[in-house]
Motif scaffolding. Structure first.
Motif, PDB file in Angstrom:
ATOM      1  N   ALA A   1       0.806  -0.997   0.116  1.00 33.34           N
ATOM      2  CA  ALA A   1       0.044  -0.053   0.161  1.00 33.34           C
ATOM      3  C   ALA A   1       0.891   1.347  -0.093  1.00 33.34           C
ATOM      4  CB  ALA A   1      -0.891  -0.026   1.225  1.00 33.34           C
ATOM      5  N   CYS A   2       1.877   1.200  -0.713  1.00 30.36           N
ATOM      6  CA  CYS A   2       2.706   2.395  -0.907  1.00 30.36           C
ATOM      7  C   CYS A   2       2.057   3.246  -2.067  1.00 30.36           C
ATOM      8  CB  CYS A   2       4.330   2.026  -1.201  1.00 30.36           C
ATOM      9  SG  CYS A   2       5.015   1.188   0.178  1.00 30.36           S
ATOM     10  N   LEU A   3       1.095   3.901  -1.960  1.00 30.38           N
ATOM     11  CA  LEU A   3       0.329   4.777  -2.783  1.00 30.38           C
ATOM     12  C   LEU A   3       0.266   6.201  -2.398  1.00 30.38           C
ATOM     13  CD1 LEU A   3      -2.506   1.778  -3.307  1.00 30.38           C
ATOM     14  CD2 LEU A   3      -0.414   2.214  -4.656  1.00 30.38           C
ATOM     15  N   LYS A   4       0.193   7.159  -3.543  1.00 26.28           N
ATOM     16  CA  LYS A   4      -0.122   8.314  -3.479  1.00 26.28           C
ATOM     17  C   LYS A   4      -1.667   8.366  -3.680  1.00 26.28           C
ATOM     18  CE  LYS A   4       4.280   9.763  -5.384  1.00 26.28           C
ATOM     19  NZ  LYS A   4       4.976  10.619  -6.527  1.00 26.28           N
ATOM     20  N   LYS A   5      -2.160   9.833  -3.352  1.00 29.78           N
ATOM     21  CA  LYS A   5      -3.616  10.077  -3.578  1.00 29.78           C
ATOM     22  C   LYS A   5      -3.744   9.882  -5.132  1.00 29.78           C
ATOM     23  CE  LYS A   5      -4.216  13.665  -0.053  1.00 29.78           C
ATOM     24  NZ  LYS A   5      -4.412  14.909   0.311  1.00 29.78           N
ATOM     25  N   GLY A   6      -4.919   9.366  -5.140  1.00 26.88           N
ATOM     26  CA  GLY A   6      -5.373   8.862  -6.818  1.00 26.88           C
ATOM     27  C   GLY A   6      -4.732   7.585  -6.957  1.00 26.88           C
ATOM     28  N   GLY A   7      -4.028   6.787  -6.085  1.00 29.50           N
ATOM     29  CA  GLY A   7      -3.747   5.534  -6.354  1.00 29.50           C
ATOM     30  C   GLY A   7      -2.496   5.342  -7.044  1.00 29.50           C
ATOM     31  N   GLU A   8      -1.711   6.297  -7.571  1.00 25.23           N
ATOM     32  CA  GLU A   8      -0.472   6.183  -8.016  1.00 25.23           C
ATOM     33  C   GLU A   8       0.365   5.531  -7.268  1.00 25.23           C
ATOM     34  OE1 GLU A   8       1.423   9.753 -10.094  1.00 25.23           O
ATOM     35  OE2 GLU A   8      -0.350  10.655  -9.877  1.00 25.23           O
ATOM     36  N   TYR A   9       1.529   4.755  -7.801  1.00 26.25           N
ATOM     37  CA  TYR A   9       2.614   4.173  -6.986  1.00 26.25           C
ATOM     38  C   TYR A   9       3.586   5.266  -6.236  1.00 26.25           C
ATOM     39  CZ  TYR A   9       0.985  -0.091  -9.165  1.00 26.25           C
ATOM     40  OH  TYR A   9       0.213  -1.024  -9.796  1.00 26.25           O
ATOM     41  N   ASP A  10       3.758   5.063  -4.981  1.00 23.21           N
ATOM     42  CA  ASP A  10       4.661   5.894  -4.273  1.00 23.21           C
ATOM     43  C   ASP A  10       6.032   5.144  -4.366  1.00 23.21           C
ATOM     44  OD1 ASP A  10       6.213   7.278  -2.702  1.00 23.21           O
ATOM     45  OD2 ASP A  10       4.499   7.936  -1.367  1.00 23.21           O
ATOM     46  N   TYR A  11       6.872   5.380  -5.295  1.00 26.85           N
ATOM     47  CA  TYR A  11       8.180   4.676  -5.510  1.00 26.85           C
ATOM     48  C   TYR A  11       9.133   5.213  -4.329  1.00 26.85           C
ATOM     49  CZ  TYR A  11       6.810   3.283 -10.081  1.00 26.85           C
ATOM     50  OH  TYR A  11       5.914   2.802 -11.278  1.00 26.85           O
ATOM     51  N   THR A  12       9.043   6.311  -3.949  1.00 30.46           N
ATOM     52  CA  THR A  12      10.100   6.603  -2.887  1.00 30.46           C
ATOM     53  C   THR A  12       9.806   5.894  -1.384  1.00 30.46           C
ATOM     54  OG1 THR A  12      10.153   8.907  -3.485  1.00 30.46           O
ATOM     55  CG2 THR A  12      10.658   8.617  -1.399  1.00 30.46           C
ATOM     56  N   LYS A  13       8.499   5.751  -1.396  1.00 27.89           N
ATOM     57  CA  LYS A  13       8.130   4.937  -0.101  1.00 27.89           C
ATOM     58  C   LYS A  13       8.439   3.537  -0.314  1.00 27.89           C
ATOM     59  CE  LYS A  13       4.126   4.493   3.254  1.00 27.89           C
ATOM     60  NZ  LYS A  13       2.864   4.699   3.410  1.00 27.89           N
ATOM     61  N   ALA A  14       8.250   2.873  -1.575  1.00 32.79           N
ATOM     62  CA  ALA A  14       8.421   1.369  -1.755  1.00 32.79           C
ATOM     63  C   ALA A  14       9.945   1.059  -1.498  1.00 32.79           C
ATOM     64  CB  ALA A  14       7.771   1.155  -3.143  1.00 32.79           C
ATOM     65  N   ALA A  15      10.847   2.450  -2.176  1.00 33.46           N
ATOM     66  CA  ALA A  15      12.273   2.269  -2.219  1.00 33.46           C
ATOM     67  C   ALA A  15      12.856   2.093  -0.790  1.00 33.46           C
ATOM     68  CB  ALA A  15      12.799   3.352  -2.955  1.00 33.46           C
ATOM     69  N   ASN A  16      12.229   3.299   0.086  1.00 31.94           N
ATOM     70  CA  ASN A  16      12.661   3.162   1.503  1.00 31.94           C
ATOM     71  C   ASN A  16      12.170   1.912   2.246  1.00 31.94           C
ATOM     72  OD1 ASN A  16      13.900   5.846   1.607  1.00 31.94           O
ATOM     73  ND2 ASN A  16      11.835   6.832   1.790  1.00 31.94           N
TER      74      ASN A  16
END
Length: 283
Positions: free
Chosen positions: A247-262
């Motif tokens: 569930a590393c997602l931004k508003k609108g359901g875009e993937y949050d690559y920074t959060k997933a990378a961390n």
């Protein structure tokens, strides 16, 4: 990725070490057991010429045990005394006194022949940033002598610590070398947290780590993130799957690559992906 990090305090630290080396009998060098060669500062061998040497394979609990045993043999074959160590929980600490005696056998014998008894061994503790020197010293001493932190660059100056009548330690800052000739080594140091994260592109770094893990430890990725197939998939697609599962997602359901990378980097560094080693010795 091009990786380089050599803050000003390291230049000062190297100068201080060159001054102090004449007072030293033994160099205790901590290396990260996940990258034992890349985490060795090549300048230490030149600095420590003629001194007794002890290698501590720290963070042993995070390293692949089979490959770790090969590294242990590698260092012993090179003439170092070596100890497997987990300075956080104290595993291996009880072996240190015996290892110091073994490494300094010639010096102790020489003192005895000269009639010098009970002169303490003076040891300089060295290693790259975030390899666990201060944690080791505190664990070995059984008290908080050295400042610790889960990031590189906490220790800034040299500090003498008298442990007992037979051993004195000089704690030194973590030092790298001015230029990484081998960028692969720089990458491994970034993976294990020995380079300041603030100067890195962590999304690129995580993709490089994922590339390595998919090649060497694919089952760890599948199990940790409950993924089905990795075969022939681009690392960025795997990162998207990790982002989706966690569930590393931004508003609108875009993937949050920074959060997933961390998340991926933290899972590797903390051992949540299992025991992993980034390089093998050439025996």
């Amino acid at each position: 990725m091009h990786i380089q990090w050599y803050p000003g305090h390291m230049t000062k630290a190297v100068r201080a070490m060159k001054e102090d080396i004449k007072l030293i009998d033994l160099i205790i060098e901590l290396v990260d057991a996940r990258a034992p060669l890349s985490s060795r500062n090549p300048d230490i061998d030149e600095l420590g010429k003629g001194k007794a040497r002890l290698i501590l394979l720290n963070k042993w609990d995070l390293a692949d045990e089979k490959i770790g045993e090969l590294w242990f043999s590698y260092f012993e074959q090179k003439g170092f005394t070596a100890v497997k160590l987990n300075s956080r929980n104290g595993n291996g600490i009880k072996q240190i006194n015996g290892a110091v005696t073994q490494a300094c056998k010639e010096k102790i014998e020489r003192d005895r022949r000269r009639g010098i008894l009970n002169r303490p061994v003076r040891a300089m503790v060295v290693g790259i940033p975030n390899v666990g020197k201060s944690t080791f010293i505190n664990s070995f001493a059984g008290r908080a002598c050295a400042k610790t932190g889960n990031k590189p660059g906490v220790t800034k100056g040299n500090q003498w610590i008298r442990l007992n009548k037979t051993l004195e330690l000089l704690d030194t800052p973590g030092i790298l070398w001015p230029k990484f000739e081998d960028q692969e080594a720089g990458l491994k140091l970034a993976f294990i947290g020995s380079i300041n994260d603030e100067i890195l592109n962590k999304e690129e770094l995580a993709l490089e780590l994922l590339r390595f893990l998919m090649d060497q430890y694919p089952e760890r990725i599948k199990d940790r993130y409950q993924l089905d197939e990795l075969d022939e998939q681009e690392p960025v697609r795997i990162m998207e799957q990790i982002a989706k599962v966690r569930a590393c997602l931004k508003k609108g359901g875009e993937y949050d690559y920074t959060k997933a990378a961390n998340l991926l980097l933290e899972d590797f560094r903390s051992g949540k992906l299992g025991r992993i080693t980034l390089e093998r010795p050439v025996l």
